[in-house]
Design a protein around this motif. Structure first.
Motif, mmCIF file in Angstrom:
data_model
loop_
_atom_site.group_PDB
_atom_site.id
_atom_site.type_symbol
_atom_site.label_atom_id
_atom_site.label_comp_id
_atom_site.label_asym_id
_atom_site.label_seq_id
_atom_site.Cartn_x
_atom_site.Cartn_y
_atom_site.Cartn_z
ATOM 1 N N PHE A 603 5.818 -4.766 2.318
ATOM 2 C CA PHE A 603 4.980 -3.719 1.717
ATOM 3 C C PHE A 603 3.797 -4.325 0.965
ATOM 4 N N LEU A 604 4.060 -5.367 0.165
ATOM 5 C CA LEU A 604 2.979 -6.002 -0.584
ATOM 6 C C LEU A 604 1.937 -6.565 0.368
ATOM 7 N N TYR A 605 2.406 -7.280 1.382
ATOM 8 C CA TYR A 605 1.455 -7.930 2.283
ATOM 9 C C TYR A 605 0.697 -6.904 3.121
ATOM 10 N N ALA A 606 1.341 -5.793 3.450
ATOM 11 C CA ALA A 606 0.609 -4.721 4.140
ATOM 12 C C ALA A 606 -0.465 -4.149 3.222
ATOM 13 N N HIS A 607 -0.130 -3.982 1.943
ATOM 14 C CA HIS A 607 -1.117 -3.506 0.970
ATOM 15 C C HIS A 607 -2.278 -4.488 0.846
ATOM 16 N N GLN A 608 -1.998 -5.783 0.924
ATOM 17 C CA GLN A 608 -3.049 -6.789 0.797
ATOM 18 C C GLN A 608 -3.828 -7.002 2.084
ATOM 19 N N GLY A 609 -3.382 -6.352 3.159
ATOM 20 C CA GLY A 609 -4.099 -6.468 4.428
ATOM 21 C C GLY A 609 -3.727 -7.685 5.235
ATOM 22 N N ARG A 610 -2.549 -8.233 5.022
ATOM 23 C CA ARG A 610 -2.138 -9.438 5.742
ATOM 24 C C ARG A 610 -1.512 -9.072 7.088
ATOM 25 N N ALA A 611 -1.884 -9.791 8.114
ATOM 26 C CA ALA A 611 -1.220 -9.625 9.411
ATOM 27 C C ALA A 611 0.238 -10.054 9.336
ATOM 28 N N SER A 612 0.557 -10.932 8.393
ATOM 29 C CA SER A 612 1.922 -11.459 8.266
ATOM 30 C C SER A 612 2.914 -10.435 7.718
#
Length: 971
Positions: A603-612
């Motif tokens: 969820f955090l990385y999706a919020h930050q726009g990470r492909a990972s």
């Protein structure tokens, strides 16, 4: 294991003199240093018992014979005939065995040190005990259980674990077995009644028994295995399974008789007075309401029937009354609950007179569980000879113990304790994660306040609560000997006894870390929900303090790897037992944390726009799948013996499901993104597209701090903590990431992470800065034609190694970091190693007298250094325990720099539900700090039994996180 058993595991060549509890009288005879050949040249001596002895003696003898066969391949004969043969083993009960009584009459064995004691025994070597027998090993028990314990002591001497059947803990094979010939005298156990409560059996024991027990239920065959386990663990008491999926214990033919054959004292739980299983046995159609106020004669007759049928057995009757199951007693509006329960108890005691028993001589326990404690506190009078069975709060913290006056009652007191529970605020039915250190601390308070009559442990389905059950019963059998080992010491000896001495240190260290990690949050509570709703985003921060959540995942991964390595180093025949007792619990807790915390990170990385983000969602899914695989492996052990026993989703609570995860659609081409430690936001131009951006942003806010997305936390020379920058791809394809520093004192170390993200660990080369200099610089991250600059600030101010110092607006340290302890009349704060989330706690002495004036109280003093001044908040984290009894509170007091003392009552505003899931509660006081430099904190012990875990002095820099910050200690 009792301490005697711990020592026994270290040597098979001698019968070691026991360290006895206070009641015991130890004797070490001056006998020649010889050995007794238990197995030699393929031959074993016969074990002789008397036909007039209690059945449990022959049962234990047969079990011992089986143990000898497990170790050597040779099974001794068991006979009730006349002793014969060059060597023999003679086992029996004083006054119940003609064999033993004849030896006593002939003055061949001395029993004066055990006769008249409870469950005591002696083991002695006797020359020419009978015609034709040259030498005999004699086990003489003061009563039937004492004899059985003595026989099973021999099993331990040859390396057979109590868990040989229940956990497939295989002994080390050897063709020759010798026992030493020193006389052993083992006195009475520390606690009179010691046992377990089989509870919440719906998902494991009950379905397993339905398949394996001829009764189709938890019947005599299953209970025989339970009873044997209890004897091997030196226990003597059972509250049987009682959920509605299970037939009542006394309704299954042969159950009560089997208990008597194994010499097990029977009782029934806090909700089942007079040995009645209400869920299964109360018939509303025939008897009406289970309401003593309105339907007393029917209820009393219901109890009468059970007393008439079972009074000839050894029992401890639960007296009093609750509802049909685990609920409050039913009564009409306006009924005086105190008078009602007093009448219930009086009428129940009258039933004993009807069968010719004196109520004062019949063991009874009154258990003030849940709402019943409120009734007791209102002044209910319990007969003097009835044991007060104090209770924990279902999460391991005892709610109340005996006052000075209550300690003088002839019936004494006991404790009903949990390592497994179904109920609010959340269940913990899957894995046993209650640390022995907590059990020791709480039961130590019980011991100190003379609650020594009855200890009963809620173990759920027995498996996988084996280790906690083992420790609890060892403590009850030999309190002093077990308590002094500490958690780590006990684990080492348990591991040596159960597996192999060569791996004992590694296993103990592994389990020490297992308990520490899971004490912070049980796997069943990782959903941070009410058990029925969808798991919520956890407060374990993936951004604060060097990535708190990431550190937890790394520790659990390392724990699982260590368990694998230990398993590989063990002999093949010991790996099944290791998997059940150690590896599966380690793997289950590790994978649960990886599953939940990886879902958070997605969820955090999706919020930050990470492909990972998608990679971490996949990690969560794979962890979920691996839990299922681990459980399948557990149930496959023993060629189907344990099929259907382990259920990794008891009650099907949502925390056991695959959690929701964040997903993204990467941008079409590679693009650079940067995120820094402490910030949930990122520096991106073309972020990956989040599936649910609003939802993900709301989830990420749980970890939001006042940290700019282009600024790292300040680097402090004193603590020399490194901080990180994450460089990541927001699109498809790969990135060639470059990082340049603006000054030579800035260092970077790269770490590849899931989804090809790079974590750039930034540290400082302090040798390239002047003393007391504050320097600024940047790290510039570049890729795909884009660049992002992150600010770096470093303060080269040193401090003596080991000093407690400020770092980014906080000073954090565990309670064990004191500089001075001052006692009063020999009482005060004392070290509590391995206890608490820090594992370095302080506890105020149980014998401490409560005070109102802090000047008269013992204290711990701490010295710490600050660079900030002004208002500071002092956060004190304690164990969420309760006041020792009604004569005390749960208070401590604090002062800083000899300023005004503030007294804090930890129970005043506690959030019990949150506290027991965190195993922590935090209180906050406010303080003015006038000058920077060294500060002095004094923490006063105002009441007994207060456990302080850690401190944080916050000048405004405290970040959102689940655990206390890492300690700020100068290097």
């Amino acid at each position: 294991m009792a301490f005697v058993r711990i020592l026994a595991a270290l040597s098979f060549a001698t019968l070691v003199l026991t360290v006895t509890p206070e009641q015991a009288v130890a004797q070490q005879a001056s006998t020649p240093a010889k050995t007794f050949d238990l197995v030699a040249d393929g031959v074993a001596p016969t074990i002789f018992t008397s036909p007039n002895d209690a059945p449990v003696v022959a049962i234990a003898a047969q079990a011992f014979a089986g143990d000898v066969e497990r170790v050597s391949g040779i099974r001794p004969k068991v006979s009730q005939g006349t002793p014969e043969g060059k060597l023999a083993i003679l086992a029996g009960t004083i006054g119940g065995s003609t064999l033993i009584d004849q030896l006593i009459a002939n003055k061949r064995i001395a029993v004066d040190k055990v006769i008249g004691q409870t469950e005591a025994y002696t083991i002695a070597w006797v020359e020419n005990p009978a015609a034709g027998v040259a030498r005999a090993l004699v086990v003489a028990g003061a009563d039937r259980r004492g004899t059985a314990y003595g026989i099973f002591r021999l099993s331990e001497q040859i390396g057979v674990s109590p868990w040989v059947w229940w956990a497939d803990a295989a002994p080390t094979r050897r063709s020759r077995l010798n026992l030493g010939t020193e006389t052993i005298v083992q006195g009475s156990p520390s606690v009179r009644y010691r046992g377990i409560f089989i509870n919440d059996e719906d998902w494991s024991l009950r379905p397993w028994a339905a398949k394996n027990d001829p009764s189709g239920d938890i019947g005599p065959q299953t209970y025989a295995k339970v009873f044997e386990l209890l004897l091997r663990l030196r226990a003597n008491f059972l509250w049987p399974a009682m959920h509605k999926v299970t037939a009542a214990f006394n309704q299954v033919p042969g159950n009560a008789e089997m208990a008597d054959r194994y010499a097990i004292v029977m009782g029934a739980s806090h909700a089942e007075p007079m040995l009645r299983d209400n869920v299964a046995e109360w018939n509303f159609d025939a008897r009406g309401e289970y309401n003593y106020h309105q339907n007393g004669p029917q209820v009393l007759d219901y109890w009468r029937e059970r007393v008439k049928l079972n009074h000839q057995y050894e029992n401890v009757y639960t007296v009093g009354m609750r509802g049909i199951h685990d609920s409050a007693v039913e009564a009409g509006r306006g009924v005086d609950g105190v008078k009602l329960l007093e009448q219930v108890v009086a009428d129940q005691r009258g039933l004993f007179r009807e069968v010719g028993q004196d109520p004062a001589s019949v063991p009874q326990v009154f258990v003030p569980y849940k709402e019943v404690l409120d009734v007791y506190r209102k002044g209910m009078k319990v007969p003097e000879d009835v044991t007060l069975g104090w209770v924990d709060d279902n999460y391991g913290y005892i709610r109340q113990l005996s006052t000075t006056a209550e300690q003088k009652r002839s019936g004494g007191a006991g404790v009903y304790y949990h390592i497994s529970y179904w109920g609010v605020p959340n269940d913990y039915l899957w894995l046993d994660t209650t640390p022995p250190a907590l059990i020791a601390e709480e039961m130590g308070k019980a011991w100190a306040t003379h609650a020594r009559r009855l200890w009963v442990l809620n173990v759920g389905d027995i498996k996988p609560g084996e280790r906690g059950m083992n420790y609890f019963l060892d403590l009850a059998y030999d309190y002093e000997g077990t308590a002094k080992l500490g958690q780590r010491g006990w684990l080492k000896h348990w591991a040596a006894e159960t597996f192999a001495p060569e791996q004992a240190d590694a296993i103990a260290a592994l389990l020490d870390d297992y308990y520490r990690l899971n004490f912070a949050r049980k796997p069943e509570h990782m959903g941070f929900n009410d058990g029925e709703t969808t798991p919520r985003t956890t407060p374990f921060s993936p951004v604060a303090y060097g990535d708190e959540a990431g550190r937890r995942i790394a520790e659990f991964r390392a724990l699982d790897t260590r368990a694998e390595k230990i398993a590989a180093a063990l002999p093949a025949d010991k790996r099944d037992g290791f998997y059940h007792l150690v590896q599966y619990p380690v793997r289950g807790t590790a994978l649960t944390n990886i599953k939940i915390l990886s879902a958070d990170r997605s969820f955090l990385y999706a919020h930050q726009g990470r492909a990972s983000a998608n990679a971490h969602a996949q990690v969560a899914l794979e962890a979920f799948q691996r839990i299922k695989q681990a459980t399948e492996a557990y149930n496959a052990i023993g060629d189907g013996k344990w099929a259907r026993f382990m259920d990794d989703a008891p009650r099907n609570q949502s925390v056991f499901y695959m959690p929701p995860v964040g997903r993204v659609t990467p941008s079409a081409t590679p693009s650079l993104g940067v995120a820094v430690e402490g910030s949930v936001d990122s520096l991106v131009v073309r972020p990956a597209k989040a599936d649910q951006p609003i939802d993900y942003a709301l989830r990420a806010k749980r970890w939001q701090n006042n940290r700019a997305p282009d600024q790292l936390p300040t680097f402090e020379r004193a603590t020399d903590v490194r901080h990180y920058i994450d460089a990541f791809n927001t699109g498809a394809g790969t990135l060639d990431i470059d990082a340049k520093v603006s000054a030579p004192w800035i260092r970077i170390e790269r770490e590849l992470q899931a989804g090809d993200d790079q974590r750039l660990w930034v540290s400082i080369d302090w040798s390239k800065l002047k003393s007391n200099q504050t320097a600024s610089g940047t790290v510039t991250v570049s890729a795909a034609g884009e660049s992002r600059a992150v600010k770096v600030e470093a303060r080269n101010v040193s401090a003596p190694a080991g000093a407690l110092v400020e770092d980014n607006g906080i000073v954090a340290f565990s309670a064990g970091r004191y500089t001075t302890l001052r006692a009063v009349n020999g009482s005060g704060w004392q070290r509590a190693p391995e206890l608490g989330r820090s594992g370095n706690s302080l506890m105020s002495s149980v014998g401490l007298s409560s005070v109102t004036d802090a000047a008269k109280a013992p204290y711990a003093e701490y010295r710490f250094r600050t660079t900030s001044t002004g208002e500071a908040s002092l956060h004190v984290t304690l164990l969420p325990s309760f006041a020792l009894n009604r004569e005390h509170k749960l208070r401590y007091a604090v002062s800083i720099n000899d300023g005004p003392v503030q007294v804090v009552d930890a129970e005043a505003k506690r959030d019990w539900s949150d506290g027991v899931q965190r195993n922590a509660m935090t209180t906050i006081t406010e303080w003015p700090i006038a000058k920077s430099g060294e500060q002095r904190l004094k923490v006063y012990a105002m009441d007994p039994g207060v456990v302080v875990d850690s401190f944080v002095v916050d000048f405004g820099g405290l970040a959102k996180a689940y655990l206390a910050p890492p300690e700020t200690i100068a290097k």
